[in-house]
Design an enzyme around this catalytic site. Structure first.
Site, mmCIF file in Angstrom:
data_model
loop_
_atom_site.group_PDB
_atom_site.id
_atom_site.type_symbol
_atom_site.label_atom_id
_atom_site.label_comp_id
_atom_site.label_asym_id
_atom_site.label_seq_id
_atom_site.Cartn_x
_atom_site.Cartn_y
_atom_site.Cartn_z
ATOM 1 N N HIS A 123 -0.356 -0.272 -10.430
ATOM 2 C CA HIS A 123 -1.051 -1.199 -9.520
ATOM 3 C C HIS A 123 -1.366 -2.523 -10.233
ATOM 4 O O HIS A 123 -2.528 -2.929 -10.359
ATOM 5 C CB HIS A 123 -2.332 -0.570 -8.973
ATOM 6 N N ARG A 134 0.845 -1.182 0.000
ATOM 7 C CA ARG A 134 0.000 0.000 0.000
ATOM 8 C C ARG A 134 0.889 1.244 0.000
ATOM 9 O O ARG A 134 1.875 1.323 0.741
ATOM 10 C CB ARG A 134 -0.932 0.034 1.218
ATOM 11 N N GLU A 182 -3.094 7.342 -4.623
ATOM 12 C CA GLU A 182 -3.545 6.665 -5.828
ATOM 13 C C GLU A 182 -5.001 7.032 -6.170
ATOM 14 O O GLU A 182 -5.830 7.104 -5.263
ATOM 15 C CB GLU A 182 -3.415 5.154 -5.579
#
Length: 328
Positions: free
Chosen positions: A290, A243, A272
């Site tokens: 991602h 993360r 993000e």
């Protein structure tokens, strides 16, 4: 549950086999455009659904849950990460929350090793130069990276993914070190040849490669702070497929720009989908959109877990992948 099919609202486009199966089993409302739902659309969804199937792009907070209708009893998240859902607020309203753990382990571990190699061997940088027509022939000193074999890998978070990364890394000749809330079992430690560090600071100062595999919780926010990043040696590289919020991106970008650390490979970002502009165009940073779970097999497996959780709930049983606050 009554015999009728539950109303399931899916917030994003899922792989066709998953959507087809969901349509067969449930009264399913799909998002065919794959455009992220607005706040108003999410409010409407929680007001109408028996089951909401969100993804990481959807913020399911307490304020949104206040608008939930009396029918909403299950949030079946498509993904393992659950930090975008206020689980405590959901449970307080009698709503069960599930996720899809385990199915992304191998895919994320594969990508982690790919990033290690890409940064250490300057693969993306070299590919960009070549595709732009800049390759004029081999020379002894051009585009030199660093050997991976024999280096020390420090894994932050030794859960399923951390252990899968360690197994792969051993095949590359890396020495395995890790920091975790507690040591893994002696059997796993022996299998991986892994050295446990109780002190994250001490481990950081001694590693060649750092790879992050912790969940995002209040305790792990900026776990790799500016102070801790400065503990790294100048030849060290940082990999994050967990993360983005776990790393202080501003501090990381400054250290990369100054050459205080050698490189970084990032698949996730603090804000993000917005990427910190300080990270863009840095030759020693490999930035991916991602991709950790982005295999067809992985995404179908995620969908199957969502379906199993919904069907188990329909049958009046506790879904196998329930999320409870003590797990976070």
């Amino acid at each position: 549950m009554p015999a009728r099919k539950p109303k399931v609202i899916v917030t994003r486009k899922l792989p066709d086999p998953v959507e087809t199966r969901m349509r067969e089993l449930f009264d399913t409302e799909l998002n065919l455009t794959d455009t992220p739902m607005t706040r108003a659309q999410l409010s409407d969804a929680v007001a109408r659904a028996d089951v909401l199937a969100p993804t990481i792009t959807d913020k399911i907070d307490a304020a949104l849950l206040e608008k939930a209708g009396p029918k909403l009893k299950l949030i079946a998240n498509f993904g393992a990460g659950i930090d975008h859902v206020d689980v405590a607020a959901a449970i307080a309203k009698g709503i069960t929350v599930t996720n899809t753990p385990g199915v992304l382990t191998e895919d994320t571990a594969d990508l982690t090793l790919a990033l290690i190699m890409a940064v250490a061997r300057r693969i993306v940088e070299g590919a960009n130069v070549t595709q732009a027509g800049g390759f004029t022939g081999w020379t002894p000193t051009w585009m030199m990276g660093h050997r991976v074999t024999g280096k020390r890998l420090g894994i932050i978070g030794m859960g399923r993914i951390g252990q899968a990364v360690a197994r792969r890394a051993r095949a590359f000749g890396l020495q395995i070190h890790y920091h975790n809330r507690k040591p893994v079992s002696p059997r796993i430690a022996e299998e991986l040849g892994a050295t446990y560090w109780d002190s994250l600071d001490q481990m950081l100062a001694r590693m060649d490669i750092i790879s992050v595999h912790s969940p995002h919780t209040p305790a792990t926010y900026h776990l790799l702070s500016a102070r801790r990043l400065k503990l790294l040696q100048s030849h060290a590289i940082v990999i994050n497929t967990a993360r983005g919020e776990i790393i202080d991106e501003n501090a990381l970008a400054e250290l990369l720009k100054s050459g205080a650390i050698a490189g970084a490979g990032l698949d996730v970002f603090e804000f993000e989908p917005r990427i910190n502009p300080k990270l863009l165009n840095l030759p020693n940073a490999v930035l991916l959109p991602h991709l950790g779970s982005a295999t067809l097999e992985g995404r179908i497996d995620m969908g199957e877990k969502v379906i199993i959780n919904i069907r188990t709930w329909m049958d009046g049983h506790k879904p196998p992948d329930r999320v409870i606050p003590s797990m976070m």
